[in-house]
Design an enzyme around this catalytic site. Structure first.
Site, PDB file in Angstrom:
ATOM      1  N   HIS A 244      -1.655  -2.557  -3.282  1.00 28.48           N
ATOM      2  CA  HIS A 244      -0.779  -3.640  -3.822  1.00 28.48           C
ATOM      3  C   HIS A 244      -1.797  -4.826  -4.121  1.00 28.48           C
ATOM      4  CE1 HIS A 244       2.760  -1.348  -2.725  1.00 28.48           C
ATOM      5  NE2 HIS A 244       2.136  -0.824  -1.478  1.00 28.48           N
TER       6      HIS A 244
ATOM      7  N   TYR B 238      -2.802  -1.929   6.949  1.00 29.52           N
ATOM      8  CA  TYR B 238      -2.617  -3.037   6.262  1.00 29.52           C
ATOM      9  C   TYR B 238      -3.600  -4.209   7.336  1.00 29.52           C
ATOM     10  CZ  TYR B 238       1.889  -2.193   4.156  1.00 29.52           C
ATOM     11  OH  TYR B 238       2.901  -1.594   3.445  1.00 29.52           O
TER      12      TYR B 238
END
Length: 352
Positions: free
Chosen positions: A66, A332
């Protein structure tokens, strides 16, 4: 009226599935390591993120998935419909500030907006009691797979062929043929196309969570944010960079809104497998409205330093045992450490 897109030929399908495979890896990858099912010498969060870097190149200071995104700010207006199900303040306070981020899946911050049909929306709610709720949602309604073994098989099948630089069509076909649980995802991919606006998308939690009330009663749920009427894209945008200018233009004309709709599971619905959809007739409550009133560049906007870890939850919301949640949290964190370390190093470099 929008025209129905032409069917994809075989080569186009392979390219699309290969690109989406990166999203699958990034969302699901680290759980084999977290759960200890596979040999950590073969698959770790480090190696997962390394694979993303090899596929999309190393772009220092950017998220490893992303990577191309835009910050947004606004607030959440609660409807009060979830007060009996959860003690989280976000569902009882009239208004809760939020910081969000729209993004394009993948590790390349310069990728064309039309490269994959998936868009993502991450949100951090800042409750009045100081607790946070962070959630990352995607426009796909279901995850392709739900087990460690299936993920590992998918990762192997999606490896680029050295001769072509693209996934081998036969490997991809064999993987999907041997994993019938991917049927729901493939049915969505068949007709999915890149949208012309972040504002026109519905974004889904995909994973399940539990709402917990003051008495300790738990209710399994999934949620989606659904755009308000009038936010639909009128046509497919042209060019490699249409999503961010479109969003900024819309916000300049006024706030954008999404309803937060929470679907309640029945006792026999699968809670720990993101590849399994729930029946469409399940009860859904409207928790409230997300209102966005401004956007900022991700380089210096409010979302820049936020790790949208889906396991950052307030009292009143609990994670299910879905292994993808631990996976996403680990991946993440790995990405966050890498990019913030690169930013710190860049700040120490002498300027020319």
């Amino acid at each position: 009226m929008q025209q129905t897109p032409a069917p994809l030929d075989t080569s186009q399908k392979v390219i699309r599935l290969g690109a989406i495979a990166l999203v699958v890896a990034a969302l699901g990858g680290a759980f084999a390591y977290v759960n200890g099912t596979l040999d950590p010498q073969r698959l770790t969060p480090d190696k997962l993120v390394d694979n993303l870097e090899r596929a999309g190149g190393v772009h220092e200071g950017f998220r490893r998935n992303h990577a191309k995104g835009i910050c947004v700010s606004g607030y959440f207006e609660s409807s009060g419909q979830l007060k009996a199900l959860s003690q989280a303040k976000v569902f009882s306070d009239p208004r809760t500030p939020l910081t969000g981020r729209f993004a394009l899946p993948g590790p390349n911050p310069y990728a064309p907006d039309t490269s994959v049909p998936i868009r993502s929306f991450a949100v951090r709610f800042m409750q009045s009691d100081g607790q946070q709720w962070r959630t990352g949602m995607n426009s796909m309604p279901v995850f392709p797979i739900g087990t460690v073994e299936a993920f590992y098989a998918q990762q192997l099948a999606s490896q680029p062929d050295p001769a072509t630089g693209k996934p081998n069509p036969d490997s991809m076909k064999q993987f999907f043929a041997s994993h019938p649980e991917t049927a729901a995802f493939l049915a969505w991919v068949k007709n999915a196309k890149p949208s012309a606006s972040f504002a026109s998308e519905t974004y889904n939690s995909v994973n399940a969570f539990y709402l917990v009330n003051a008495a300790g009663q738990r209710q399994a749920v999934r949620w989606a944010v659904v755009p308000a009427p009038g936010q639909a894209a009128s046509e497919v945008g042209q060019g490699a960079d249409v999503l961010q200018p479109d969003l900024a233009q819309r916000l300049a004309a006024g706030p954008l809104r999404w309803e937060l709709r929470v679907t309640l599971a029945e006792p026999n619905d699968p809670v720990d497998d993101a590849s399994k959809q729930w029946p469409s007739e399940r009860r859904t409550l409207t928790a409230g409205t997300l209102v966005l009133d401004s956007s900022q560049a991700q380089s210096d906007g409010a979302c820049r330093d936020i790790n949208y870890d889906p396991l950052v939850l307030p009292e009143g919301i609990q994670a299910s045992a879905d292994p993808l949640l631990a996976a996403r949290s680990a991946a993440y964190a790995n990405s966050y450490v890498r990019r913030t370390g690169e930013e710190s190093h860049a700040q120490q470099e002498p300027r020319p």
